[in-house]
Design an enzyme around this catalytic site. Structure first.
Site, PDB file in Angstrom:
ATOM      1  N   GLU A 598       0.810  -1.218   0.000  1.00  0.00           N
ATOM      2  CA  GLU A 598       0.000   0.000   0.000  1.00  0.00           C
ATOM      3  C   GLU A 598       0.848   1.275   0.000  1.00  0.00           C
ATOM      4  OE1 GLU A 598      -2.987  -0.326   3.063  1.00  0.00           O
ATOM      5  OE2 GLU A 598      -4.002  -1.951   2.006  1.00  0.00           O
ATOM      6  N   GLU A 695      -4.841  -8.897  -1.474  1.00  0.00           N
ATOM      7  CA  GLU A 695      -5.403  -8.684  -0.132  1.00  0.00           C
ATOM      8  C   GLU A 695      -6.867  -8.297  -0.211  1.00  0.00           C
ATOM      9  OE1 GLU A 695      -3.068  -6.427   2.739  1.00  0.00           O
ATOM     10  OE2 GLU A 695      -4.926  -5.581   3.547  1.00  0.00           O
TER      11      GLU A 695
END
Length: 867
Positions: A598, A695
């Site tokens: 991220e 994810e």
């Protein structure tokens, strides 16, 4: 001139054919026995096999010369058929012209290679056509002399004979052909096309658009008219494009280079892909593009004299094959066997020889086996009987449904029958394959490892079996953090917290932070998979470098930029490589790594902000070279964040040739909603890039009133199923869940970012619970095995969501019937269907010309397994 010469060639071919076969007939009738019992009908007068069974092809060889001497199994190789216009050896005849049809057919199959499947286009209205449609030719329409009946519907009430499909008008935007033009279309003409297309579709044949000459604007207009008429069931788009291939200079211009050839082809293809995607977004079902006619032409166009550049055909063929490799939407290309006006047939034979040499060099002889993939005919004619799909075999059915109580339950087997008319939704599983599936799995976080460590020995074995055992979900992919993350209990840590240790002398080779719980869990999963003859593919992901490398001086949060400078960037790349080496030394090989978890999220836990340009620089100057030198077998995945920005990151990194040479794939999370189109676009622009969903989870705060730890929330399972289907259909090679296992509080998590999980335990009662996500994951991971190939799957006659982007993991009745399918390495097909609505859906599952009627319960998911 071009049109009239073509008609003359067709007429000459028909005359020569009848003479040629008569001369071959003497003493040949016994050779019909060599049809290998795969012939439906023979013709002793012409001594040829006709109506070969699906999957077989009229062939010839040295022992059995002559066209159609026997029916042989269709071989496979590159997987893209070469179409052609036959007979058409040239355009001007000299007095000593020798036309040998048998030689022409042998050249087409033997020189080009039987693997280069010759799906010849023919003017199917011609009653004097040599084969009258008996062979597997692709019906086409040259639109000459058919005013008022342009597509020949009145003349041919039984469309196409044994042709597997129909390709529309030839070059309708060229003056004199089809009475159409580039500025518009007569709606009545399109109605005739639609009527004929529907007749072909009724017979289970594929339908191709008209083939304009470099006419993406014309096709845009054509599909717009089809849309107004309510007809969207077109399988492929076609166009023609000729490439200049001069031998020297003309008018001061140099001859065409291979790079110029490729650029010309790629530009035309790109423009047509854009049209295709535009109309698929509006409900069309176009599966790919046919470059149905191309060749080397003199720079000045048709009819220009001059010497040809030696080997021009071979050079162009090489560019075409490279185009096929780079563009999976290009399903076939056609060759117009043409050197130059005035050249003899023997001259054209040289061109075919050039093509054959290039094709065989490109495709590699060792790939020519039936096991290498579906034949080109089977890929295109999806309704043909397919030996891989045995309709008489029982169809396994596995089901999970909220109101019925089924949870990955095996139901009574079904069976296919002959296709039937059905007014409801249809799930059509095609033979055409797409990306290879790497696998499914979940994340080995420190939290999951700690929970696992504190289970009873019996429960630990249950968890290993449920996820990795022979009768479990079949997980074969995992994700593991490099250093700590939010799901690491206690303080943040790295394996070298010594400030300024640029040589990494103090790197913790014992992996203290991982050795007590995380390493034992991974090793146990590896061992369980090894018992099944499988391996664990582990994806490593860093959340944060050691704090001393970062501009903010700590592992939590991040400054921008994250890393202090060049020394830190180089040391961080070395650190990742060292971590990979150390894990390997502990018996855990790493399959791949992402650059950063991220990179756009300045989280309250471990984080490291990066821009696309910063990540590009880090890959090119540090991580890429380091891993290529020390771990060349470890793949690098870029991005690893939400799908709403994934396309921009992919464009930035993959458009750079250096970075593209280091990066194998792009990773992404689901937290921005569906965004499946972004994944499709990356797949289209960078077809060799592996796309991986890494994810997904629901935070614990999303539990509704009444949700219990024992049962979980059924909608969470539906959200997983919806995202997996969407990602797979968009091009993803796999799907990785977040935490494998959590405690009753959705942790442990050091910043209270608690989540749900497929497996949860209650330490106060000693119980272990499966949540709906477990069952929904299993409908994919248990049955779509590693190295399966996704099959193109159409859902027809069902509504689908088309509103604004929704919150991640949303699936409702507005999504209608959803489906995906894959061809497994064992030859079986796994098809998964999903219904998030409140009402059951009755639908038809169709495979070629076989089908079965099924019912999918409300809030249910099913997996069908069949040969």
């Amino acid at each position: 001139l071009r049109l009239s010469l073509r008609l003359y060639v067709l007429a000459m071919a028909a005359l020569v054919l009848s003479l040629g076969f008569i001369s071959l007939a003497e003493g040949r009738c016994p050779l019909i026995d060599k049809c290998l019992e795969q012939t439906i009908e023979t013709d002793c007068e012409k001594t040829r096999c006709v109506y070969c069974k699906p999957g077989y092809w009229p062939m010839s060889n040295d022992e059995h010369p002559g066209p159609g001497a026997y029916c042989g199994r269709v071989p496979t190789g590159c997987g893209v058929p070469i179409t052609g216009d036959w007979p058409n050896p040239g355009s001007q005849f000299s007095t000593d012209y020798k036309f040998d049809l048998g030689k022409m057919m042998r050249n087409s199959q033997d020189i080009l290679g039987q693997d280069a499947l010759p799906l010849w286009r023919y003017d199917w209205r011609a009653t004097e056509h040599p084969y009258s449609g008996d062979w597997t030719y692709v019906a086409s329409d040259w639109c000459s002399g058919t005013t008022g009946d342009r597509v020949g519907l009145k003349e041919h009430p039984s469309p196409g004979g044994s042709s597997p499909g129909f390709i529309g008008w030839n070059e309708p935007n060229v003056p004199g052909q089809c009475e159409a033009n580039a500025d518009g279309l007569d709606e009545e003409s399109v109605k005739e096309y639609v009527a004929l297309a529907k007749e072909f579709k009724k017979r289970g044949k594929f339908v191709v658009s008209p083939a304009p000459g470099g006419g993406s604007p014309w096709l845009d207009n054509f599909f717009s008219v089809c849309e107004r008429l309510g007809f969207k069931d077109i399988d492929f788009m076609a166009f023609h494009h000729y490439v200049a291939c001069d031998s020297g200079t003309r008018g001061g211009r140099p001859f065409t280079t291979p790079e110029m050839m490729y650029a010309s082809l790629e530009k035309e293809l790109s423009e047509h892909v854009n049209v295709m995607m535009k109309y698929n977004d509006r409900g069309f079902r176009l599966k790919g593009i046919w470059l149905s006619e191309t060749a080397c032409a003199p720079d000045g166009g048709w009819g220009v004299s001059g010497d040809w550049r030696p080997g021009a055909a071979e050079i162009l063929m090489d560019q075409l094959l490279k185009l096929v490799d780079a563009n999976p939407l290009l399903k076939a290309f056609g060759w117009f066997p043409y050197r130059q006006f005035g050249m003899l047939w023997n001259e054209t034979t040289y061109e075919l020889t050039d093509l054959g040499k290039t094709y065989f060099t490109h495709c590699h002889q060792d790939r020519y086996s039936e096991a290498s993939g579906p034949s080109a005919v089977e890929s295109l004619a999806s309704s043909a009987e397919d030996s891989r799909f045995g309709a008489s075999e029982p169809v396994e059915l596995w089901q999970s449904a909220k109101d019925i109580g089924d949870k990955l339950a095996k139901k009574e087997s079904l069976s296919f029958g002959d296709d039937f008319t059905f007014s409801g939704p249809v799930v059509h599983v095609r033979s055409e394959t797409s990306q290879k599936i790497t696998g499914f799995g979940g994340a080995f976080t420190h939290a999951s490892a700690d929970v696992f460590k504190n289970l009873t020995k019996e429960q630990q074995q249950d968890v290993l079996e449920m996820y990795f055992g022979k009768d479990g979900l079949g997980f074969t992919v995992g994700r593991v953090p490099i250093n700590s993350c939010d799901f690491t209990p206690g303080k943040s840590f790295s394996f070298d917290d010594v400030d300024g240790d640029f040589s990494l002398q103090h790197f913790d080779e014992s992996l203290t932070g991982d050795k007590d719980a995380l390493l034992p869990l991974i090793l146990a999963a590896q061992e369980r998979l090894k018992e099944n003859g499988q391996e664990l593919k582990l994806l490593a992901t860093p959340w944060s470098p050691p704090g001393w490398m970062k501009t903010n001086g700590q592992m939590k949060h991040s400054g921008s930029p994250c890393l202090k400078g060049e020394w830190e960037r180089e040391t961080w790349a070395s650190y990742v490589s060292r971590w990979i080496s150390t894990y390997k030394a502990h018996g855990i090989p790493i399959w791949a790594t992402t650059v950063q978890n991220e990179p756009e999220n300045n989280a309250t836990w471990e984080a490291c902000l990066m821009t696309p340009d910063e990540q590009l620089l880090h890959i090119n100057q540090h991580l890429g070279p380091k891993l290529r030198t020390e771990h060349p077998d470890v793949k690098i995945f870029a991005f690893d964040h939400n799908k709403d920005h994934v396309e921009h990151w992919a464009d930035t990194i993959l458009s750079d040739s250096d970075a593209a040479s280091y990066v194998s794939g792009v990773a992404y999370h689901w937290y921005s909603g569906d965004n499946f189109t972004a994944i499709q676009n990356i797949k289209r622009k960078y077809p060799k890039t592996e796309l991986l969903a890494t994810e997904a989870t629901y935070e614990r705060w999303q539990w509704k009133n009444g949700t219990t730890l024992a049962e979980g929330d059924w909608h969470f399972g539906e959200g997983y199923g919806h995202d997996i289907i969407g990602d797979l259909n968009a091009g993803s090679v796999g799907w990785i869940d977040w935490n494998l296992l959590l405690d009753e509080n959705g942790g442990p998590n050091k910043v209270n970012n608690t989540c749900d999980a497929a497996l949860m335990t209650n330490f106060s009662t000693g119980e272990l619970y499966k949540h709906p996500q477990f069952y929904y994951l299993g409908h994919f991971s248990k049955f779509i095995l590693p190295d399966s190939q996704r099959l193109w799957t159409d859902v027809l006659g069902s509504k689908s969501y088309s509103g604004k982007n929704r919150n991640y993991g949303t699936c409702t009745g507005d999504d209608g019937l959803q489906a995906t399918a894959a061809l497994r390495p064992d030859g079986k097909v796994a098809a998964v269907v999903l219904n998030c609505g409140d009402d059951a859906i009755e639908f038809k599952l169709q495979n070629g010309d076989k089908a079965l009627k099924a019912t999918l319960p409300a809030h249910g998911i099913q997996t069908y397994i069949f040969e």
